[in-house]
Write a protein that holds these residues in place. Structure first.
Motif, PDB file in Angstrom:
ATOM      1  N   TRP A   1       0.819  -1.210   0.000  1.00 26.25           N
ATOM      2  CA  TRP A   1       0.000   0.000   0.000  1.00 26.25           C
ATOM      3  C   TRP A   1       0.855   1.264   0.000  1.00 26.25           C
ATOM      4  N   THR A   2       1.918   1.275   0.792  1.00 26.27           N
ATOM      5  CA  THR A   2       2.764   2.466   0.829  1.00 26.27           C
ATOM      6  C   THR A   2       3.424   2.725  -0.525  1.00 26.27           C
ATOM      7  N   ALA A   3       3.793   1.655  -1.231  1.00 26.26           N
ATOM      8  CA  ALA A   3       4.349   1.824  -2.574  1.00 26.26           C
ATOM      9  C   ALA A   3       3.310   2.428  -3.520  1.00 26.26           C
ATOM     10  N   LYS A   4       2.059   1.981  -3.382  1.00 22.19           N
ATOM     11  CA  LYS A   4       0.993   2.525  -4.221  1.00 22.19           C
ATOM     12  C   LYS A   4       0.725   3.991  -3.885  1.00 22.19           C
ATOM     13  N   PHE A   5       0.745   4.322  -2.587  1.00 19.40           N
ATOM     14  CA  PHE A   5       0.545   5.718  -2.193  1.00 19.40           C
ATOM     15  C   PHE A   5       1.642   6.608  -2.774  1.00 19.40           C
TER      16      PHE A   5
ATOM     17  N   ALA B   1       7.970   6.697   3.309  1.00 21.92           N
ATOM     18  CA  ALA B   1       9.207   7.149   3.944  1.00 21.92           C
ATOM     19  C   ALA B   1       9.334   6.600   5.356  1.00 21.92           C
ATOM     20  N   LEU B   2       8.226   6.573   6.087  1.00 20.47           N
ATOM     21  CA  LEU B   2       8.252   6.017   7.441  1.00 20.47           C
ATOM     22  C   LEU B   2       8.445   4.516   7.410  1.00 20.47           C
ATOM     23  N   PHE B   3       7.831   3.849   6.447  1.00 19.52           N
ATOM     24  CA  PHE B   3       7.887   2.392   6.391  1.00 19.52           C
ATOM     25  C   PHE B   3       9.292   1.883   6.130  1.00 19.52           C
ATOM     26  N   ILE B   4      10.025   2.539   5.232  1.00 24.12           N
ATOM     27  CA  ILE B   4      11.388   2.084   4.928  1.00 24.12           C
ATOM     28  C   ILE B   4      12.414   2.759   5.828  1.00 24.12           C
TER      29      ILE B   4
ATOM     30  N   LEU C   1      12.811   5.355  13.297  1.00 23.58           N
ATOM     31  CA  LEU C   1      13.110   6.219  12.157  1.00 23.58           C
ATOM     32  C   LEU C   1      14.314   7.116  12.452  1.00 23.58           C
ATOM     33  N   VAL C   2      14.382   7.624  13.668  1.00 22.29           N
ATOM     34  CA  VAL C   2      15.439   8.578  14.028  1.00 22.29           C
ATOM     35  C   VAL C   2      16.708   7.857  14.484  1.00 22.29           C
ATOM     36  N   TYR C   3      16.554   6.858  15.341  1.00 24.36           N
ATOM     37  CA  TYR C   3      17.723   6.216  15.966  1.00 24.36           C
ATOM     38  C   TYR C   3      18.064   4.850  15.385  1.00 24.36           C
TER      39      TYR C   3
END
Length: 400
Positions: free
Chosen positions: A90-94, A324-327, A396-398
């Protein structure tokens, strides 16, 4: 090993653990039990038979080797595999769907420019800042190289369309004599070479030596342009000067040379390698700052902004936030979130405060944005098997 008298010498191996942990990043750890015939786990079966003699007929001997557990799809064992794969798709489609609002952002300008050109009204195209368009094109080209290297197909397509649509506008500006021909020729050469090299690299047809030279070029270009844009935003409060861009150019060339000649540490080389992507992101992040500064100096100019255009900008950047969050790409997430909040929604807020849009329009944009970000955080936590969406932000950050 065969011995005389049909005797066997069997070397004992360590017993398998009672339970194993399967850790396949980025999934969470899943505790699985190995099943043995008769419904008895392998660890209990081995414990119950450790006292038996080792013979050829002992069936336990043949099952003493380590087994590899296999994830069950339809079982009672909790696992996030289905959620992970579904949200990945889904994230790829978005991310790919962001092409629609971004393309709709450029089409009205392209159509309007074409109408003015056909009508002979070349002066109207002078209102379009070719330097700003050129900066956006350079940012798209840098991010295209970044996503091509990461093999993010959907995001790379978004940046490719951004390069092409911006280049079409520059062609129109050149036809109207609103952009100097020499700059257009140089821009055309860079765009052509950039698109060809990125295409060849994505399909594995380009050597790393040529690709590194291209990365060095966009690194130097991005570092030179960004400080100059930031400085020019505050003219005439600050003197009009090319010193920021010139200084940044010298520093960028020195950094690239030191990185390629082995004068920097491994961390320094990685830092220089990431500069092109970050500078491109910062270029786009600076656009809302520049727009809000213009709104602050000339509040009446905001009436020229279209609320629909700002919604499209908010949608295009917002659609890329889940991917971006997913990967776990901090640079991509930072740029997308910033543009969504400050460029799209920030200008909608300014329009509402100056009574340039209705209360219902502002409320719908606010509710939609909050809901979308909430869904993105919630589904990402489910995909990774986290109990809290803040765990995703922490990773995501650390890192995991």
């Amino acid at each position: 090993m065969s011995l005389t008298g049909h005797r066997l010498l069997i070397l004992p191996t360590p017993p398998p653990p009672r339970a194993s942990f399967v850790s396949t990043p980025p999934f969470s750890r899943l505790r699985l039990k190995r099943a043995s015939p008769g419904g008895v786990t392998s660890s209990s079966a081995v414990d119950g038979c450790r006292g038996l003699p080792l013979t050829r007929c002992n069936p336990i001997v043949s099952t003493r080797r380590r087994l590899v557990p296999v994830r069950a799809i339809d079982s009672d064992i909790p696992h996030p595999i289905k959620e992970y794969e579904e949200w990945d798709s889904w994230t790829a489609k978005f991310s790919g769907g962001a092409n629609v609002p971004f393309l709709m952002l450029h089409l009205p300008q392209i159509i309007l420019n074409a109408q003015n050109l056909l009508a002979g009204n070349n002066t109207a195209l002078s209102a379009v800042p070719w330097l700003g368009m050129l900066t956006g094109l350079l940012g798209n080209l840098s991010l295209l190289s970044y996503f091509a290297k990461k093999r993010e197909k959907e995001a790379a397509v978004v940046q490719t369309l951004g390069v092409i649509s911006t280049y079409v506008v520059l062609v129109q500006l050149t036809m109207a004599e609103a952009m100097p021909v020499q700059y257009f020729v140089a821009t055309s050469a860079v765009v052509t070479v950039g698109l060809v090299l990125n295409c060849l690299f994505y399909f594995g047809k380009l050597g790393m030596t040529v690709w590194r030279l291209w990365e060095d070029f966009i690194t130097v270009g991005g570092l030179s342009v960004l400080p100059q844009i930031m400085w020019s935003t505050f003219v005439p409060l600050v003197p009009n000067s090319i010193l920021p861009g010139t200084t940044a150019f010298v520093i960028a060339v020195a950094a690239v040379i030191m990185a390629r000649t082995g004068k920097l540490s491994e961390e320094g080389v990685r830092f220089v390698g990431s500069l092109s992507g970050w500078t491109a992101t910062l270029m786009f992040m600076w656009m809302p700052v520049s727009q809000m500064w213009t709104n602050f100096l000339n509040p009446d100019n905001i009436k020229g902004l279209s609320p629909i255009t700002m919604v499209l900008a908010m949608m295009g950047n917002g659609l890329m936030i889940p991917r971006a969050l997913f990967i776990r790409d901090l640079m991509w997430f930072t740029g997308s979130m910033w543009a969504t909040l400050f460029y799209g929604y920030g200008n909608i807020l300014c329009l509402y405060m100056l009574n340039c849009t209705s209360k219902s329009f502002f409320a719908a944009a606010t509710i939609g944005l909050i809901s979308w970000i909430g869904v993105a955080l919630w589904r990402d936590a489910m995909a990774y098997g986290h109990n809290s969406p803040f765990r995703s932000l922490k990773e995501l950050v650390y890192g995991p």
